[in-house]
Every structure is written in structure tokens, then in C-alpha cells.
Design a protein around this motif. Sequence first.
Motif, short mmCIF file in Angstrom:
data_model
loop_
_atom_site.label_atom_id
_atom_site.label_comp_id
_atom_site.label_asym_id
_atom_site.label_seq_id
_atom_site.Cartn_x
_atom_site.Cartn_y
_atom_site.Cartn_z
N ARG A 176 0.78 -1.27 0.00
CA ARG A 176 -0.03 -0.07 -0.16
C ARG A 176 0.93 1.10 0.05
NH1 ARG A 176 -4.68 -1.82 4.27
NH2 ARG A 176 -5.89 -2.83 2.78
N GLU A 177 0.21 2.34 -0.75
CA GLU A 177 1.15 3.42 -0.91
C GLU A 177 1.39 4.02 0.62
OE1 GLU A 177 1.06 7.86 -3.03
OE2 GLU A 177 -0.67 6.54 -3.29
N SER A 178 0.38 4.03 1.40
CA SER A 178 0.66 4.89 2.79
C SER A 178 1.84 4.03 3.48
CB SER A 178 -0.44 4.66 3.63
OG SER A 178 -1.04 3.38 3.81
N HIS A 179 1.86 2.60 3.44
CA HIS A 179 2.74 2.11 4.00
C HIS A 179 4.31 2.19 3.51
CE1 HIS A 179 4.20 -1.20 6.87
NE2 HIS A 179 4.89 -1.65 5.70
N ILE A 180 4.51 2.39 2.22
CA ILE A 180 5.69 2.63 1.48
C ILE A 180 6.00 4.00 2.17
CG2 ILE A 180 6.70 3.06 -0.68
CD1 ILE A 180 4.87 0.66 -1.84
N ARG A 211 9.65 7.60 4.92
CA ARG A 211 9.84 8.73 5.93
C ARG A 211 11.01 8.39 7.14
NH1 ARG A 211 4.13 10.00 5.83
NH2 ARG A 211 3.94 11.35 3.93
N ALA A 212 10.60 7.16 7.41
CA ALA A 212 11.47 6.34 8.62
C ALA A 212 13.07 6.19 8.22
CB ALA A 212 10.80 4.90 9.02
N ASN A 213 13.17 5.82 7.00
CA ASN A 213 14.55 5.89 6.40
C ASN A 213 15.01 6.97 5.66
OD1 ASN A 213 17.02 4.58 5.54
ND2 ASN A 213 16.28 2.98 4.44
N LYS A 214 15.91 7.97 6.52
CA LYS A 214 16.28 9.10 6.01
C LYS A 214 17.40 8.94 5.06
CE LYS A 214 13.89 11.50 8.62
NZ LYS A 214 12.88 12.46 8.50
N SER A 225 17.36 7.14 2.26
CA SER A 225 17.16 6.65 1.19
C SER A 225 17.07 7.68 0.12
CB SER A 225 15.69 5.97 1.28
OG SER A 225 15.09 5.82 0.06
N LEU A 226 17.57 7.42 -1.24
CA LEU A 226 17.47 8.44 -2.29
C LEU A 226 15.81 8.65 -2.84
CD1 LEU A 226 20.79 7.34 -3.97
CD2 LEU A 226 20.35 9.24 -2.40
N LEU A 227 15.00 7.72 -2.64
CA LEU A 227 13.89 7.68 -3.05
C LEU A 227 13.07 8.73 -2.07
CD1 LEU A 227 12.99 3.69 -3.46
CD2 LEU A 227 13.53 5.68 -5.01
N HIS A 228 12.21 9.47 -2.85
CA HIS A 228 11.24 10.43 -1.91
C HIS A 228 10.16 10.51 -2.74
CE1 HIS A 228 13.33 12.89 -4.82
NE2 HIS A 228 12.16 13.70 -4.74
N PRO A 229 8.96 10.76 -2.35
CA PRO A 229 7.55 10.90 -2.95
C PRO A 229 7.61 12.18 -3.92
CG PRO A 229 7.36 11.35 -0.59
CD PRO A 229 8.86 10.97 -0.86
N SER A 230 6.99 11.89 -5.03
CA SER A 230 6.85 12.98 -5.83
C SER A 230 5.71 14.03 -5.38
CB SER A 230 6.27 12.57 -7.29
OG SER A 230 6.08 13.31 -8.18
N GLU A 231 6.44 15.33 -5.69
CA GLU A 231 5.43 16.35 -5.27
C GLU A 231 4.61 16.91 -6.35
OE1 GLU A 231 8.01 19.06 -3.29
OE2 GLU A 231 8.90 17.73 -1.94
#
Length: 162
Positions: free
Chosen positions: A131-135, A140-143, A145-151
Motif C-alpha cells: 500500500r502507498e501509505s505503508h511505503i 520517511r522512517a529511512n532518511k 534513502s534516495l527515494l522520495h515521494p513526488s511532489e
Amino acid sequence: MDEFDDKQSPVVGRPRPAEQKPGPEPAANAADEGQGVDALQAIRDSAREDDPKPAQSLTLFKVIGGEILTADIIRKQIWLWVLVVMFTVFYVAFRYQCQLDMIAIDKLEKELEDAKYKALSSSSALTERCRESHILEMLRANKDSLLHPSEQPPYIINIPEE
């Protein structure tokens, strides 16, 4: 001394042929006397020591004691008895095999049901993790990571058809 009674032949209940005493001939007229002698001679010729015993009454004692198995009827029908015994053996064997197959089917049905429940729970856990919310929570918990949500919201690309 003889191993048999003096008056009995090896076939129980029949006198020995040598000991048969000619009885008085029935009184008959002269015309019937020739036929009577021929009939008596025919009866004597047809009577033999190996004739079957006269039918006796069947009792429970004879059945339990096994005397029924020595009867001529049983000996004459031996192939029928063999066939009945074979069918009985086949019936018992097939019933036993059927019971074993039913036990195996029940075991496999239980295993199938367990596998279905396991697949359902695995599918449910995978759906929960995807689920998107879980991902987003995991990102957010893993600072590090190079991945971030699209704005920016997603946009649609239209391709004209020719």
C-alpha cells in the motif's frame, strides 16, 4: 474278523450283495411273471454300491460339524464355491483399497485447505506491505534513502491517433 459289520456293506445302510437273500416272489399270474422277473432283474442291475445315499434331513449339528461339506451337492458345485470365495476376497480387498483411498483423499483435502489459507494470508500480508501509505511511512522512517515521494501530480500524455 471283517472291519465292517457282518450285515452292513461299506456303504452305510445297505446290505452286502452276497448276503442278500432272495425273498419270496410276489404271487402273480403266468402272463405277469415274465415282466416281473425282467423288472426285478433291471432293478438289481441298476442298483450299485456307489449309488448316492438317500437324502437325509439337514440338521444344525451336521452343518456345524462339517458333514455338509462332504455332501455330493457341495462336491458337484465346487467351482461355484470357488467363484463365491473369489468374489468375497475381491469384495474385501476392493473395500479395503477404497477405504485407504478415502483416507488419502481426506488428508490431501486438509493439506489443500491449509495451503489455501496460507496463500490467502501471504497475499493479505503482501497487499498490506504494497500500500502507498505503508511505503511512504517506510521512506520517511529511512532518511538515508534516495527515494522520495513526488511532489507533482501525475499528468496524462495524449497521443493522437492517425
